[in-house]
Scaffold this motif. Structure first.
Motif, PDB file in Angstrom:
ATOM      1  N   ALA A  91       0.832  -1.206   0.000  1.00  0.00           N
ATOM      2  CA  ALA A  91       0.000   0.000   0.000  1.00  0.00           C
ATOM      3  C   ALA A  91       0.867   1.257   0.000  1.00  0.00           C
ATOM      4  O   ALA A  91       2.047   1.225   0.378  1.00  0.00           O
ATOM      5  N   LYS A  92       0.288   2.362  -0.398  1.00  0.00           N
ATOM      6  CA  LYS A  92       0.997   3.635  -0.388  1.00  0.00           C
ATOM      7  C   LYS A  92       1.370   3.991   1.049  1.00  0.00           C
ATOM      8  O   LYS A  92       0.512   3.955   1.944  1.00  0.00           O
ATOM      9  N   PRO A  93       2.626   4.321   1.324  1.00  0.00           N
ATOM     10  CA  PRO A  93       3.066   4.591   2.705  1.00  0.00           C
ATOM     11  C   PRO A  93       2.744   6.017   3.152  1.00  0.00           C
ATOM     12  O   PRO A  93       3.639   6.824   3.395  1.00  0.00           O
ATOM     13  N   ASP A  94       1.452   6.304   3.274  1.00  0.00           N
ATOM     14  CA  ASP A  94       1.035   7.662   3.615  1.00  0.00           C
ATOM     15  C   ASP A  94       0.220   7.744   4.897  1.00  0.00           C
ATOM     16  O   ASP A  94      -0.320   8.799   5.227  1.00  0.00           O
ATOM     17  N   GLY A  95       0.117   6.615   5.627  1.00  0.00           N
ATOM     18  CA  GLY A  95      -0.631   6.620   6.874  1.00  0.00           C
ATOM     19  C   GLY A  95      -2.100   6.326   6.716  1.00  0.00           C
ATOM     20  O   GLY A  95      -2.822   6.256   7.718  1.00  0.00           O
ATOM     21  N   TYR A  96      -2.566   6.119   5.481  1.00  0.00           N
ATOM     22  CA  TYR A  96      -3.991   5.890   5.267  1.00  0.00           C
ATOM     23  C   TYR A  96      -4.332   4.414   5.059  1.00  0.00           C
ATOM     24  O   TYR A  96      -5.473   4.079   4.762  1.00  0.00           O
TER      25      TYR A  96
END
Length: 331
Positions: A91-96
């Motif tokens: 997943a995108k590592p953006d905290g979401y």
């Protein structure tokens, strides 16, 4: 030099000095001060209604209240939990995207059970928080004549090659295989995609016993859907005060206590990890969490990113030994 020119030069110098610092902060992936600004996806490795689902939904609900944004549970069962773990890892590592997970089953044991997994338990994730620990419970169907581990062992020996157990998680498999090995039994393994499928199989006499997490078993036992025979931890638990341990049931070396933690994809900015860690610590230390976890035979075990990082590393080694002891072949 006029006062006006001097003030201009001071402001220009200050602006130039602050420029590299601001650029550096963005280069290091600093978290926006207003995180989160939208929904957070909370991955669950197992299906709706499972013990894991109950725990994930509790923490997701409490996190939503602290974060001020909806935390949406996304159940992705299958492959003994590996499907959701792979999604979390990529997943995108953006905290979401977060994964609240029974880490022994999804991180520590997976590399020892499967020839190919699309994630690395250490390199693919940033540890966020350690949450709790809980035993597994050996169960039979509620109308079974078996009422103890000794009676189950006798039944399985009598059935010989026809003896079977059901499983849909890594830890369930390890628990059953350790029992099989210690008792000197010959038992066939029946794999299911989800705990609900395994329950239907148990009630339909497709196999003789199973081992599942105490959270799920507590609810099922309360509704007379299963009969607990023994817990896998070294001591009895609050939710099953009359249920003995495996050690008390004739297997003194038997002690498995799975644990829960929270991870996010590697590369998630440190400020976001720290913010999430603080929220999860607040939840786990609350009386609300203690009451909830106690109801489901789970003990709060708060810890930060470093605690979880060390735990994952040590448990990788420990579960390698468990699986070797149980003589489980990689799939």
């Amino acid at each position: 030099m006029t006062v006006t020119r001097r003030l201009f030069l001071q402001r220009t110098t200050a602006t130039l000095a602050s420029g590299p610092l601001t650029t550096s902060a963005f280069a290091q992936g600093a978290a926006p001060l207003d995180y989160p600004t939208r929904n957070i996806r909370s991955l669950c490795n197992f299906g709706p209604g499972s013990g894991a689902d109950i725990v994930v939904r509790f923490y997701s609900d409490r996190l939503s209240k602290l974060a001020g944004q909806p935390v949406i549970v996304d159940n992705r069962p299958g492959a003994a939990g590996n499907i959701a773990t792979q999604i979390a890892a990529t997943a995108k590592p953006d905290g979401y995207t977060i994964m609240i997970t029974p880490g022994n089953a999804t991180l520590a044991s997976a590399p020892h059970l499967f020839n190919e997994i699309a994630f690395d338990p250490i390199k693919s994730f940033e540890p966020v928080a350690r949450l709790s620990r809980l035993p597994f419970v050996v169960i039979v169907k509620p109308d079974s004549p078996v009422r103890s581990i000794a009676e189950l062992t006798a039944l399985l020996k009598a059935k010989g090659a026809k003896a079977r157990y059901g499983t849909s998680t890594n830890t369930a498999t390890v628990t059953a295989e350790l029992y099989r090995q210690m008792a000197g039994l010959e038992i066939e393994r029946i794999n299911y995609n989800a705990v609900a499928d395994a329950l239907r199989g148990l009630l339909a006499d497709e196999f003789d016993f199973a081992a599942y997490d105490a959270t799920w078993v507590a609810g099922m036992a309360k509704n007379n859907r299963v009969r607990p025979l023994a817990v896998t931890s070294s001591t009895r638990v609050q939710a099953f005060p009359d249920v003995p341990t495996m050690a008390e049931s004739g297997f003194p070396q038997f002690d498995l206590t799975p644990w829960w933690g929270v991870v996010v994809p590697t590369g998630t900015p440190k400020p976001i990890v720290e913010k999430l860690s603080g929220w999860f610590d607040q939840i786990t230390r609350s009386q609300d969490a203690k009451d909830f976890l106690g109801t489901f035979a789970t003990e709060p075990w708060p810890g930060g990113p470093d605690d979880l990082r060390k735990l994952i590393a040590s448990e990788l080694d420990a579960w390698g030994r468990y699986i070797a002891l149980a003589k489980i072949e990689k799939q």
